[in-house]
Write an enzyme that holds these catalytic residues in place. Sequence first.
Site, short mmCIF file in Angstrom:
data_model
loop_
_atom_site.label_atom_id
_atom_site.label_comp_id
_atom_site.label_asym_id
_atom_site.label_seq_id
_atom_site.Cartn_x
_atom_site.Cartn_y
_atom_site.Cartn_z
N HIS A 216 0.84 -1.20 0.00
CA HIS A 216 0.00 0.00 0.00
C HIS A 216 0.88 1.25 0.00
CE1 HIS A 216 -3.97 -1.91 0.51
NE2 HIS A 216 -3.26 -2.87 1.13
N ARG A 248 10.41 5.10 -16.94
CA ARG A 248 11.38 5.95 -16.23
C ARG A 248 11.09 6.04 -14.73
NH1 ARG A 248 10.28 7.99 -21.02
NH2 ARG A 248 8.59 9.31 -20.25
N HIS A 272 -6.89 -10.36 -9.57
CA HIS A 272 -5.99 -9.35 -9.00
C HIS A 272 -4.80 -9.04 -9.89
CE1 HIS A 272 -8.24 -9.80 -5.24
NE2 HIS A 272 -7.57 -8.77 -4.78
N ASP A 295 -5.20 -13.49 0.47
CA ASP A 295 -5.91 -12.25 0.84
C ASP A 295 -7.38 -12.56 1.07
OD1 ASP A 295 -5.95 -9.56 1.49
OD2 ASP A 295 -6.21 -8.87 -0.57
N LEU A 328 -11.49 -3.89 -5.80
CA LEU A 328 -11.30 -5.19 -5.19
C LEU A 328 -11.11 -5.03 -3.69
CD1 LEU A 328 -8.93 -6.84 -7.81
CD2 LEU A 328 -11.29 -7.52 -7.32
N ALA A 329 -11.77 -5.88 -2.94
CA ALA A 329 -11.71 -5.82 -1.47
C ALA A 329 -11.32 -7.20 -0.96
CB ALA A 329 -13.05 -5.39 -0.89
N GLY A 330 -10.02 -7.50 -1.02
CA GLY A 330 -9.59 -8.84 -0.68
C GLY A 330 -10.02 -9.80 -1.75
#
Length: 406
Positions: A216, A248, A272, A295, A328-330
């Site tokens: 994160h 770059r 994912h 996850d 996406l939440a887990g």
Amino acid sequence: MRLTFLRQARLCYEGRGPDPKGSRLDALVNGRVFTGDGWLDRHVVLLEGGTVLDVVRPGEVPAAARPVDLGGRRLVPGFVDLQVNGGGGVLFNDTPTVDGLRRIASAHRRFGTTALLPTLITTDTPTMQAAAVAVDAAIRERVPGILGIHFEGPHLDPARAGVHDPALIRPPGPGDLDLLTSLHAGRTLVTLAPNRVEAEFVAALVARGARVSAGHTDGGFEALTRMHAAGISGYTHLFNAMSPLASRAPGAVGAALADPEVAAGIIVDGHHVHPASVRIAHACKPAGRLFLVTDAMPPVGASLTRFELGGRAIEVRDGRCTDGDGRLAGAVLDMASAVRTCVDLVGIALDEALRMASAYPARFLGLGETHGRIGTGARADLVLLDEALEVRATWIGGAALWETRG
């Protein structure tokens, strides 16, 4: 196949029966054994006192051993999952108790996970304290499969918060070092954004025995790479919730792929991470440095189409967990499915996919001698797979705690 000692083993490991250690010698026969190094045909795995005593040929089995027929199926090391938010209808954040941990571990056991880190998503200090106390108690009570704890937050980067509550994300403050290393037993993994903390904080966590992963984070390549020297040894859910690889600006993904010493967990569910990206990561990382995580969220092992995360509704549809904005939440992913996806969708060889689910995460935690392999002295954490790579039985510490008939 019939595992007649299943009920007795469950009673022992739930604290309602005698400790089985040292009381029985079992011989797992008629199976194809994957030791972690390679496959062995016509070999027998001897279990005693919760550990693997030896792997021998049929003629070397002691007369006192009780045979357990594996029906010609594959016997592999138990899966090790370092990122489990929930399962069995339970979210660890909402139920930071021994009972909650027992239910989560039980749900994942049917999919071959024999050791896991319950993962606490960014939350408040009292919940973090309660979670650490619960994990300590679960380990003390010998709840099968609980390895320690994974704190995913709260020291993250708001720019890459994902579904973590930005209001709860914060820099380290007084007492946070003690809080994150408050576990008395088991292993601790901390995910943080290296660009939002000082190197001294990371070094202090490592000095107290924690593993520290970057995640994160919107940090740049150079800054993140410098933090590897402070003790960052892994990356959490590679590619997701981190600065991407660009021409770059290599970002966090580039920092993870370019350093052969750091490891990375990756969610292989077909949602994912694109299969090509998984293949690229696997090609870049040295053997042992890329491992599978799920996850996993509460729907794993439960019939849920909806649950709440921090007060927000999460919908479960088409193999995805998403919030109202489509993020996406887990995941609704178990480790056996991750192995199958590695093989069928990504094209990774089965033996390597199995190592990514067992030996490699175990080594990352410093447990390579006891977990993720089948050999003398290893824990008897085992999974029986059929030809379709579906789980037929799971042993933890030598006890068959889950099986399917047929």
